[in-house]
Design an enzyme around this catalytic site. Structure first.
Site, mmCIF file in Angstrom:
data_model
loop_
_atom_site.group_PDB
_atom_site.id
_atom_site.type_symbol
_atom_site.label_atom_id
_atom_site.label_comp_id
_atom_site.label_asym_id
_atom_site.label_seq_id
_atom_site.Cartn_x
_atom_site.Cartn_y
_atom_site.Cartn_z
ATOM 1 N N TYR A 116 51.110 13.409 1.902
ATOM 2 C CA TYR A 116 52.505 13.053 1.652
ATOM 3 C C TYR A 116 52.921 11.844 2.470
ATOM 4 O O TYR A 116 52.571 11.722 3.644
ATOM 5 C CB TYR A 116 53.421 14.237 1.995
ATOM 6 C CG TYR A 116 54.865 13.974 1.718
ATOM 7 C CD1 TYR A 116 55.391 14.193 0.463
ATOM 8 C CD2 TYR A 116 55.716 13.494 2.717
ATOM 9 C CE1 TYR A 116 56.738 13.951 0.192
ATOM 10 C CE2 TYR A 116 57.052 13.254 2.456
ATOM 11 C CZ TYR A 116 57.560 13.476 1.197
ATOM 12 O OH TYR A 116 58.891 13.230 0.934
ATOM 13 N N TRP A 118 55.342 7.728 2.074
ATOM 14 C CA TRP A 118 55.782 6.607 1.248
ATOM 15 C C TRP A 118 54.743 5.496 1.170
ATOM 16 O O TRP A 118 54.764 4.697 0.238
ATOM 17 C CB TRP A 118 57.090 6.045 1.813
ATOM 18 C CG TRP A 118 58.309 6.823 1.422
ATOM 19 C CD1 TRP A 118 58.551 8.147 1.665
ATOM 20 C CD2 TRP A 118 59.451 6.326 0.740
ATOM 21 N NE1 TRP A 118 59.784 8.490 1.168
ATOM 22 C CE2 TRP A 118 60.362 7.390 0.599
ATOM 23 C CE3 TRP A 118 59.800 5.070 0.239
ATOM 24 C CZ2 TRP A 118 61.600 7.246 -0.017
ATOM 25 C CZ3 TRP A 118 61.044 4.929 -0.370
ATOM 26 C CH2 TRP A 118 61.933 6.005 -0.499
#
Length: 775
Positions: A116, A118
């Site tokens: 996980y 960005w």
């Protein structure tokens, strides 16, 4: 570097905006805001100077204990031992051999590669696409579902509105409609401009500040409900109501009670567009439990005056009102409840589907919400199908590592935590996102091996066994653009890779080759070959786009054809116009005030209709005797999460090198704290140092400490060690919102703060670990 055409400075796209890059031919010198962005973010200024920071990883690294002894479960050396520099051939062989060993000995479900985070913008060099394509080709992996940003909403909203949360974000009423038609905007959690610097995949033109100002000029009145005055811009002259944090559901119920008992609810709308009111009203009116959820009841819980609560309900019913709920509001204990209650409150007003009315989730959370941009499908590297069915809710990683084989509930399912032997992560930082970092450190010792791709020695790299150095976005070629933005940009490489850093694609291609599936991973394409393929997938959606070579040698494309004009859209307008022809994707086809589906799950922590459930700790509870301050660990202004924390913009905001902790002057005075003091923020879960900033824009009884400071324990071997840099997640509790969503609850947290009077330990967050070179 690839040849760049003569003309304007080359462009790069980031999650916080587009920039032109000045370079000396080898290294970027500075990033200049894209000239078509009227509200550029300063975060880009961190990138040029930090690309070759001393914390940059320039060679593959192996933790000494792992290299000498091999993979070992329960290793306490992770995060404490030196690293040994090795060449790429050795690193690839070690990593590929370990992946192969685990999948053959324990099965692919023993590999956790949710990864996980960005990562960086760019359609091809998208870290999750890269790792998941690789993992799927070699047999799959245990994955995670939902996000740390809005996991509770992702689970509850489909049950109530029949929309996937991602669909709702795209369909939100757009700002031009709000500016024109909304007369009262009730903002639970505000509409923070600092968060709207960001948009996943990139944003070429920010505009939220202008839209808010335009709405104010058109006569929109704003009410900011939350602990921070600055979550709405000062120029809006917003009313600020600061209830006890975590009591939004009680406030909404008090508003709903006033609407119903004073005849202000829209009975026709409720009858035609909703179901389950008859199951909810006995709770709201108190006939089910003997306590009406009226304004006086809500006042006792929230700390707001009962008269103001009732008056606000009347104001909402008297004009076109939009209820806006920030993503942060659902990152609390029982975080499903405020979103469900907000939907019911909006339904009682009867304005859902009308221009400027109804509700919206996440305005200001990211730049794309409400921007009205024509959405296109943004292609990326194909990932293929994951053959492994095992998954966890994203915020249950520590539980998974600590409790393999134990059952857990999630959205009506009874699942089992897998036994993870290998963690593989790239493009994220769990030592930023996750709660109760001391507990995570203990759990992180359980796997036999941790492999990461990282450009910098952040805490994820420090707590790994095999560290593979990767390039930054400035050191590779890519295509900039997102589904919610008007621009496509060629992102031509503007810097040589630092040291021997490689991009994720090159690393996984080498590992795939080592494991016998090299061609299946690359399909015979190099970086530029994939950029051509991805661009052609854009062209399939628009005949107006030029061929790839023209695009690559040009400057920037506006692919929407709307000349920058946003769409005028209204959430659920078609449903309102004809609910028979456009039913919601709920079992009833209508808004479910009472959900038979959720009710049937039998969860006492998330029953079949909205309820107020007391948080595990809050300012109205007994815990305040020891910990009388509520911690607001919101998103930072000077970076995206923990990215580029070592860059100039983030470093420049720190107080004596530590994250600023803002508290009300009255709370500071009571503790003998002055502006600029180093303070210790603590509770039973941990403690960190921060720099005090006094501000009357913080609610009394609260302390604000943004997330994202790189985790910096004084003693990495001790999970309870003092954190020196100001990471609030050493304080937050690691428990799910409920058995329904199992979402993070970081905003339910009590602490105490005191002036730190002892010798102040140095910050070591940006110093590399000890590096050994064996030859």
């Amino acid at each position: 570097m690839s040849d760049a055409p003569h003309g304007p400075l080359p462009l790069t796209m980031t999650h916080w905006g587009a920039y032109r890059v000045e370079t000396d031919g080898r290294r970027p010198q500075r990033l200049l805001p894209f000239e078509r962005d009227g509200e550029p973010s300063p975060i880009g200024q961190s990138m040029a100077g930090a690309i070759d920071h001393p914390c940059r990883i320039d060679r593959p690294m192996i933790r000494r204990g792992w290299l000498d002894n091999g993979p070992t479960a329960g290793s306490a050396g992770r995060g404490t031992e030196p690293f040994v520099a090795v060449d790429w051939t050795t690193a690839i062989d070690l990593a590929a051999t370990e992946v192969d060993r685990v999948r053959r000995a324990h099965g692919n479900q023993a590999i956790f590669a949710g990864s996980y985070g960005w990562a960086s913008a760019g359609r091809f060099h998208h870290a999750q696409s890269q790792i998941h394509r690789f993992m799927n080709l070699i047999g799959g992996y245990t994955r995670s579902v939902n996000t740390y940003s809005h996991a509770a909403a992702e689970v509850i909203v489909p049950h109530v509105l029949g929309l996937r949360f991602e669909e709702m974000q795209v369909a939100q009423t757009s700002w031009p409609v709000i500016a024109e038609a909304t007369r009262l905007m009730i903002c639970f959690g505000g509409v923070p401009l600092k968060n709207a610097q960001i948009s996943s995949g990139g944003i070429g033109r920010h505009g939220l500040g202008g839209w808010l100002e335009g709405a104010r000029r058109a006569g929109t009145r704003f009410v900011n409900i939350g602990p921070l005055r600055g979550d709405l811009p000062d120029g809006l002259e917003a009313e600020w109501l600061a209830p006890r944090p975590g009591t939004d559901t009680a406030l909404m119920l008090g508003l709903a009670h006033t609407l119903w008992t004073e005849g202000l609810a829209d009975s026709d709308f409720l009858a035609r567009y909703t179901t389950g009111l008859d199951r909810f009203l006995p709770y709201l009116l108190g006939t089910a439990d003997g306590r009406a959820k009226d304004a006086a009841w809500a006042a006792d819980i929230t700390g707001l005056p009962a008269g103001r609560i009732a008056a606000l309900a009347r104001e909402m019913a008297a004009t076109r009102t939009l209820i806006s709920v920030a993503w942060s509001v659902q990152r609390t204990d029982h975080g499903e409840q405020p979103y469900w209650t907000a939907i019911v409150l909006a339904a009682m007003l009867g304005q859902i589907g009308l221009p400027g009315g109804g509700l919206g989730f996440g305005y200001g959370a990211v730049a794309s919400v409400g921007n009205g941009r024509r959405r296109i499908k943004a292609p990326h590297l194909p990932r293929d199908r994951n053959p492994v069915d095992t998954f966890i809710p994203v915020a249950r990683i520590t539980d998974m590592l600590l409790h393999p084989g134990e059952p857990f509930d999630y959205d009506g399912q009874r699942l089992t935590y897998p036994d993870i032997r290998l963690v593989y992560w790239c493009g994220g930082n769990p030592f930023h996102h996750h709660q109760d970092l001391g507990r995570l450190v203990r759990a992180w010792r359980r796997p036999e091996t941790v492999i990461v791709h990282e450009p910098f020695w952040n805490p994820l790299a420090r707590f790994a066994d095999i560290v593979l150095p990767v390039t930054t976005a400035l050191e590779r070629n890519d295509i900039g653009g997102s589904a919610a933005d008007a621009f496509l940009m060629p992102m031509r490489r503007v810097a040589e890779p630092v040291g021997s850093a490689r991009d994720d694609y090159a690393i996984f291609a080498a590992m795939a080759e080592r494991l016998g599936c090299g061609h299946a991973f690359t399909e015979g394409r190099d970086e530029m070959g994939w950029l051509r393929e991805i661009y052609e997938r854009y062209r399939q959606q628009s005949n107006a786009l030029p061929d790839f070579d023209s695009f690559w040698n040009a400057d920037v494309l506006d692919h929407t054809g709307d000349n920058g004009e946003p769409l005028r859209q209204v959430l659920l307008s078609e449903f309102r116009d004809d609910p028979g022809a456009h039913p919601l994707a709920t079992p009833s086809g209508r808004i479910e005030i009472f959900s038979p589906t959720v009710h049937a799950f039998g969860y006492d922590d998330c029953p079949g209709h909205p309820v107020w459930l007391e948080p595990y700790e809050w300012l109205g509870g007994p815990q305040t005797e020891r910990y009388p301050l509520h911690l607001v660990s919101n998103q930072p202004k000077t970076r995206l999460h923990s990215q580029w924390d070592h860059g100039a913009v983030s470093v420049g905001s720190k107080v004596q090198g530590r994250e600023p902790a803002r508290l009300h002057p009255d709370d500071a005075r009571a503790r003998g704290i002055a502006d600029g003091d180093i303070v210790r923020v603590f509770n039973d879960r941990g403690a960190c140092l921060a720099g005090a900033v006094l501000s009357d824009r913080v609610r009394p009884g609260c302390i604000q400490l943004a997330t994202g400071a790189w985790y910096d324990p004084a003693d990495p071997s001790d999970p309870a060690s003092l954190e020196r840099h100001g990471n609030p997640n050493v304080l937050t509790r690691d428990v799910g919102t409920s058995r329904l969503a199992q979402a993070p609850t970081a905003h339910t947290c009590l602490v105490e703060v005191e002036r730190f009077d002892g010798p102040v330990p140095p910050v070591g967050a940006f110093q590399p670990p000890e590096i050994l070179d064996r030859g």
